[in-house]
Structure formats: structure tokens, C-alpha cells
Design a protein around this motif. Structure first.
Motif, PDB file in Angstrom:
ATOM      1  N   UNK A   1       0.841  -1.192   0.000  1.00 38.02           N
ATOM      2  CA  UNK A   1       0.000   0.000   0.000  1.00 38.02           C
ATOM      3  C   UNK A   1       0.879   1.245   0.000  1.00 38.02           C
ATOM      4  N   UNK A   2       0.489   2.209  -0.853  1.00 33.21           N
ATOM      5  CA  UNK A   2       1.216   3.482  -0.865  1.00 33.21           C
ATOM      6  C   UNK A   2       0.828   4.323   0.329  1.00 33.21           C
ATOM      7  N   UNK A   3       1.447   5.503   0.428  1.00 28.97           N
ATOM      8  CA  UNK A   3       1.114   6.437   1.514  1.00 28.97           C
ATOM      9  C   UNK A   3       0.716   7.772   0.892  1.00 28.97           C
ATOM     10  N   UNK A   4       0.012   8.579   1.673  1.00 26.63           N
ATOM     11  CA  UNK A   4      -0.291   9.939   1.201  1.00 26.63           C
ATOM     12  C   UNK A   4      -1.352   9.947   0.110  1.00 26.63           C
ATOM     13  N   UNK A   5      -1.139  10.751  -0.901  1.00 30.82           N
ATOM     14  CA  UNK A   5      -2.131  11.023  -1.932  1.00 30.82           C
ATOM     15  C   UNK A   5      -2.513   9.795  -2.764  1.00 30.82           C
ATOM     16  N   UNK A   6      -3.791   9.698  -3.096  1.00 28.91           N
ATOM     17  CA  UNK A   6      -4.236   8.832  -4.198  1.00 28.91           C
ATOM     18  C   UNK A   6      -4.648   9.806  -5.302  1.00 28.91           C
ATOM     19  N   UNK A   7      -3.833   9.932  -6.327  1.00 30.05           N
ATOM     20  CA  UNK A   7      -4.037  11.003  -7.298  1.00 30.05           C
ATOM     21  C   UNK A   7      -5.119  10.698  -8.343  1.00 30.05           C
ATOM     22  N   UNK A   8      -5.155   9.474  -8.853  1.00 32.05           N
ATOM     23  CA  UNK A   8      -6.046   9.192  -9.984  1.00 32.05           C
ATOM     24  C   UNK A   8      -6.975   8.019  -9.694  1.00 32.05           C
ATOM     25  N   UNK A   9      -8.194   8.101 -10.243  1.00 32.13           N
ATOM     26  CA  UNK A   9      -9.055   6.918 -10.200  1.00 32.13           C
ATOM     27  C   UNK A   9      -9.993   6.923 -11.409  1.00 32.13           C
ATOM     28  N   UNK A  10     -10.631   5.755 -11.622  1.00 26.99           N
ATOM     29  CA  UNK A  10     -11.509   5.557 -12.790  1.00 26.99           C
ATOM     30  C   UNK A  10     -10.772   5.885 -14.094  1.00 26.99           C
ATOM     31  N   UNK A  11      -9.575   5.347 -14.235  1.00 29.55           N
ATOM     32  CA  UNK A  11      -8.794   5.582 -15.449  1.00 29.55           C
ATOM     33  C   UNK A  11      -9.449   4.879 -16.630  1.00 29.55           C
ATOM     34  N   UNK A  12      -9.526   5.585 -17.756  1.00 31.94           N
ATOM     35  CA  UNK A  12     -10.047   4.973 -18.989  1.00 31.94           C
ATOM     36  C   UNK A  12      -9.073   5.266 -20.120  1.00 31.94           C
ATOM     37  N   UNK A  13      -8.104   4.375 -20.348  1.00 28.08           N
ATOM     38  CA  UNK A  13      -7.169   4.541 -21.463  1.00 28.08           C
ATOM     39  C   UNK A  13      -7.641   3.702 -22.649  1.00 28.08           C
ATOM     40  N   UNK A  14      -7.260   4.146 -23.847  1.00 29.66           N
ATOM     41  CA  UNK A  14      -7.495   3.310 -25.029  1.00 29.66           C
ATOM     42  C   UNK A  14      -6.344   2.313 -25.191  1.00 29.66           C
ATOM     43  N   UNK A  15      -5.188   2.689 -24.652  1.00 31.71           N
ATOM     44  CA  UNK A  15      -4.021   1.816 -24.766  1.00 31.71           C
ATOM     45  C   UNK A  15      -3.004   2.363 -25.749  1.00 31.71           C
ATOM     46  N   UNK A  16      -3.420   3.404 -26.509  1.00 26.41           N
ATOM     47  CA  UNK A  16      -2.508   3.979 -27.521  1.00 26.41           C
ATOM     48  C   UNK A  16      -1.881   5.283 -27.043  1.00 26.41           C
ATOM     49  N   UNK A  17      -2.312   5.788 -25.878  1.00 29.75           N
ATOM     50  CA  UNK A  17      -1.797   7.077 -25.398  1.00 29.75           C
ATOM     51  C   UNK A  17      -0.297   7.010 -25.098  1.00 29.75           C
ATOM     52  N   UNK A  18       0.345   8.167 -25.207  1.00 33.10           N
ATOM     53  CA  UNK A  18       1.787   8.224 -24.949  1.00 33.10           C
ATOM     54  C   UNK A  18       2.082   8.300 -23.451  1.00 33.10           C
ATOM     55  N   UNK A  19       1.122   8.776 -22.676  1.00 28.40           N
ATOM     56  CA  UNK A  19       1.339   8.798 -21.224  1.00 28.40           C
ATOM     57  C   UNK A  19       0.003   8.672 -20.498  1.00 28.40           C
ATOM     58  N   UNK A  20       0.081   8.245 -19.242  1.00 30.41           N
ATOM     59  CA  UNK A  20      -1.122   7.969 -18.454  1.00 30.41           C
ATOM     60  C   UNK A  20      -1.970   9.230 -18.284  1.00 30.41           C
ATOM     61  N   UNK A  21      -1.329  10.383 -18.242  1.00 28.72           N
ATOM     62  CA  UNK A  21      -2.076  11.625 -18.016  1.00 28.72           C
ATOM     63  C   UNK A  21      -2.907  12.031 -19.231  1.00 28.72           C
ATOM     64  N   UNK A  22      -2.692  11.359 -20.389  1.00 29.35           N
ATOM     65  CA  UNK A  22      -3.539  11.635 -21.555  1.00 29.35           C
ATOM     66  C   UNK A  22      -4.861  10.875 -21.497  1.00 29.35           C
ATOM     67  N   UNK A  23      -4.959   9.900 -20.582  1.00 26.45           N
ATOM     68  CA  UNK A  23      -6.181   9.081 -20.503  1.00 26.45           C
ATOM     69  C   UNK A  23      -7.270   9.836 -19.735  1.00 26.45           C
ATOM     70  N   UNK A  24      -8.521   9.470 -20.016  1.00 24.28           N
ATOM     71  CA  UNK A  24      -9.633  10.008 -19.225  1.00 24.28           C
ATOM     72  C   UNK A  24      -9.527   9.512 -17.795  1.00 24.28           C
ATOM     73  N   UNK A  25      -9.903  10.357 -16.844  1.00 20.59           N
ATOM     74  CA  UNK A  25      -9.919   9.946 -15.437  1.00 20.59           C
ATOM     75  C   UNK A  25     -10.690  10.997 -14.655  1.00 20.59           C
TER      76      UNK A  25
END
Length: 450
Positions: free
Chosen positions: A75-99
């Protein structure tokens, strides 16, 4: 496209904003992302192989093997930054995905998402990327070495080298291997030179090349790759002949294994647009008629071609049946496309000037660029150089290293052209490399074109 919003200068990609923690190597573990200078985890709601694929690609870790949920790597500590990620799989980075918005989550750290990638520790040089293109599968080749991104020099660069890059990025096959900084000049180090792949290597770093950072190039010679998954295709059934580069010339089409020309009846920008697209040459600038680039020989395959301009290839357009024509070769149709800058480098170039038609004169000899001494340098010499680089007539012939001193060898001295030569190498001069000059005497020209 998104790619236009951030120019390469804006993005410090040496600090990757993602990491895998708590796993056996840097390519497996709990996913953590950096936001506002704070590392936080990702909730596993909707987490699957598509998101994992993006993470693995972003880290240069090959393909995704699994996307474990429920804090498999602690388990991590502190912030949980992202949830409900919806990537197509072709994005260049995770931050390009819907969330959901950053930090907006009802999860707790028991649900921290993880990733396991196929590439375990990627040893030198690890990641490679294509920059400055329309998407991640076309652009200037950059490699990561000693935590710094750098470009690759185009000496010996060809489709075999580009093939390795495309495969390494999961971008399909190589379509083009442009030279001459087609997708813009790099900003930093030039890491590789004289790269000579056979095309079957798993990574560019496995190909023969000079040692890291050892080169005789400048950023105007940065190598690029265009891969099939970029959406840029280059047809093998059409070509442009007799022009200054592969993106301008007389149109020829292949039918029954025989090349033939196209009659200019009804030929206009709509047809030209299709040909330019087909060749990966940008947009159509003009559609010259009447054999501007010389008369072809043999077959005239097509006439009365009538395209809407949206077709993927010329053969999809309406036309008379193949070979059914009353035209002759005086009416051969031509095309000039916007993307003219993939000429093979000629043996002369202008560098460090305000544009490609003004600068210090450099000549290529024995695969090495060098400058020209200004002794006897005059307008007749400048006339030959300007014509050779495709920049029209000369405006001035300067000396005294007006556009800076060359960094390498001085190849020519006492150049005396009569002004009609095809190339500066045809002019009278001392033997290559023989001179009584220093770089403060480097010759320059300013030509009328820009």
C-alpha cells in the motif's frame, strides 16, 4: 491534435512523471504518478491491461504482462491522485487518458493499482521516442542516455534503421527515414552517428554506431522515422519523377508492373492533393500541366482523372479506362507538394544563417562537412552555391566568417568558379583540405531565395 499544445521545449521529459515502486525491478510494481511535485498512487477502479500498456510504454518497459489490483506491491502512503482511469491503450502517457480530476477519489490504499511489464530492467539506452511529428509514431528520433535525451545524426540513416525504431516503439513498420531534421532540430546532445542497423535488431542501441556522443554533425542533420501506425502511408503505386525531390515532379502510376504517365486533361489541385497524401508529402501546392518536369516515355495510363480530393489513392478517382487516351507526353501531368524537404543532402549547405538560403558555406567531402576559405571568394562562386542549394541567384558573397566560424576542417581554398558550374566541387580550387587559412576567413553567401 494534443501534440501541438506542448512544444518540446515546454516539457522536461527527462523527469518521467511516473514510476513503479515496490517491485522486483523498475518495470514492475505499484504505479505512482507525480503531480504538483508530490508522488501519489492510482486507484484500481476500472484498472486493466489498457492502462498498464500505457504505463509500460511510457517507461520504456516493453508491453504489459498484467495489471494487478488491490495493492499487490504494497500500500502506498499519502495522496491517491487518480481513479476511474479509462485509457485506449494507444496514449503516450497515463495523463492523456480520461480519469476523474486529480485527487478526486473515494478509494483507499488497499486499492492501489500495479503494473507488470515484459521488459525487466531495460539496460542502456532504454527509452527511445519520436518527437515533433503528428503523433508518437512519426518524428525526430531521440534516445535516452545518461538521463539525457539526444538526437541521432542522419549519416548512413536509412529504412533499416527506422525499421528498428518503429518496431521498438510498437509503431508497425518503417515507411520513411527522413533526413535533414525533417521534424525540426533537436535542442540538446547528438548521441548517435553512423548508425547502421540490419533491420532485425530489437533496439537501436544494438545496432553498430559510433560511441555515444561521438559525431561530426549538427542538428540540421537530425534523423527521423515515420512508422506505419502514424497514419502516414507512402504508396508504392505512384511516384513523382524529374523534380528536385521526391515530393515534386511528373506523376507516374504503376499498372501491370509498368510505370506510365497521367494526361493533364481535367488535372487540378484536387488530383494533386490525393497524390501528395498518397506519398506522405503534405498538401498540394500546385498541379502543373504540360510536362513541366519533362515528357515521360512509353505508356500514358490515365486521363480525364476526376478526384474529389478526399480519396486515399489516385486509382480510387474516376477516370477513363487504363491506357484509353488520345493524349501525348507533352500533356504529362505533374504535382508539387508542400513537404519538399526530404532531398538527399547535396554536397553543399548553408549553415548558421537566418534561413536556409544564407549562411556559412560548407561542403561535404569524405563524409565530413567542412568550410570554404574566403580567398578569391566572389559573386561567381556564390552564384554556383546558391543555384546548387536551390536558392536562386546570389545577393552577396561574404567573407570573414560573417555567419560564425566553422567547427571542423577547412576543405576548400582559392575557389574560382566561372559561374556556370553545376556544383562548387566542379570549380577550380586547391586540392581538398589544402589551404593557408583559419576559420576567421570562412566564406558565406546570401541568396535571393529563402
Amino acid at each position: 491534435t494534443l501534440g501541438c499544445l506542448l512544444s518540446p521545449e515546454d516539457v522536461d521529459t527527462t523527469k518521467l512523471e511516473i514510476r513503479l515502486v515496490g517491485g522486483p525491478n523498475r518495470c514492475s510494481g505499484r504505479v505512482e504518478v507525480l503531480h504538483k511535485d508530490v508522488w501519489g498512487t492510482v486507484c484500481d477502479d476500472q484498472w486493466d491491461l489498457r492502462e498498464a500498456k500505457v504505463v509500460c510504454r511510457q517507461l520504456g518497459c516493453g508491453t504489459a504482462v498484467s495489471a494487478p489490483r488491490e495493492s499487490k506491491y504494497g500500500e502506498g502512503k499519502g495522496q491517491i491522485w487518480l481513479s476511474d482511469m479509462k485509457c485506449k491503450g494507444t496514449e503516450a502517457s497515463l495523463t492523456e487518458c480520461e480519469a476523474k480530476p486529480w485527487g478526486d477519489t473515494t478509494c483507499n490504499h488497499v486499492e492501489d493499482a500495479s503494473v507488470e511489464c515484459s521488459g525487466t530492467e531495460v539496460s542502456e539506452p532504454g527509452p527511445i521516442r519520436l518527437v515533433g511529428g503528428p503523433n508518437r509514431c512519426a518524428g525526430r528520433v531521440e534516445v535516452l542516455h545518461e538521463e539525457q535525451w539526444g538526437s541521432v545524426c542522419h549519416d548512413d540513416w536509412d529504412l533499416n534503421d527506422a525499421q528498428v525504431v518503429c518496431k521498438q516503439l510498437g509503431c508497425g513498420d518503417a515507411v520513411l527515414a527522413p533526413i535533414g531534421a525533417k521534424f525540426g532540430r533537436g535542442f540538446d546532445t547528438i548521441w548517435l552517428d553512423d548508425v547502421n542497423c540490419t533491420g532485425v535488431e530489437a533496439a537501436l542501441s544494438e545496432c553498430p554506431a559510433r560511441p555515444w556522443g561521438d559525431h561530426n554533425c549538427y542538428h540540421g542533420e537530425d534523423a527521423s522515422a515515420v512508422c506505419s501506425d502514424s497514419g502516414i502511408t507512402v504508396s508504392t503505386s505512384v511516384r513523382l519523377v524529374g523534380g528536385p525531390n521526391r515530393c515534386s515532379g511528373r506523376v507516374e502510376v504503376l499498372h501491370k508492373d509498368v510505370w506510365g504517365t497521367v494526361c493533364d486533361d481535367q488535372w487540378d489541385l484536387r488530383e494533386a492533393k490525393v497524390v501528395c497524401r498518397q506519398l506522405g508529402c503534405g498538401t498540394a501546392v500546385s498541379a502543373p500541366r504540360e510536362s513541366k518536369y519533362g515528357e515521360g516515355k512509353g505508356q500514358i495510363w490515365l486521363s480525364d482523372v476526376n478526384c474529389t480530393g478526399t480519396e486515399a489513392s489516385l486509382t480510387e478517382c474516376e477516370a477513363k479506362p487504363w491506357g484509353d487516351t488520345t493524349c501525348n507526353h507533352v500533356e504529362d501531368a505533374s504535382v508539387e507538394c508542400s513537404e519538399v524537404d526530404i532531398p538527399e543532402e547535396g554536397p553543399v549547405r548553408l549553415v548558421d544563417g537566418p534561413n536556409k538560403c544564407a549562411g556559412r558555406v560548407e561542403v561535404l567531402h569524405e563524409n565530413r562537412w567542412g568550410s570554404v576559405c574566403d580567398d578569391h571568394w566572389d559573386m561567381k562562386d556564390a552564384k554556383v552555391v546558391c543555384k546548387e542549394v536551390g536558392c536562386g541567384s546570389p545577393m552577396s558573397a561574404l567573407g570573414g566568417a560573417r555567419y560564425g566560424r566553422g567547427p571542423d576542417i577547412i576543405w576548400l581554398d582559392d575557389v574560382e568558379c566561372n559561374g556556370t558550374e553545376e556544383s562548387i566541387s566542379d570549380c577550380q580550387a586547391r586540392p581538398w583540405g589544402e589551404h593557408n587559412c583559419y576559420h576567421g576567413e570562412d566564406a558565406d553567401v546570401v541568396c535571393a531565395g529563402n
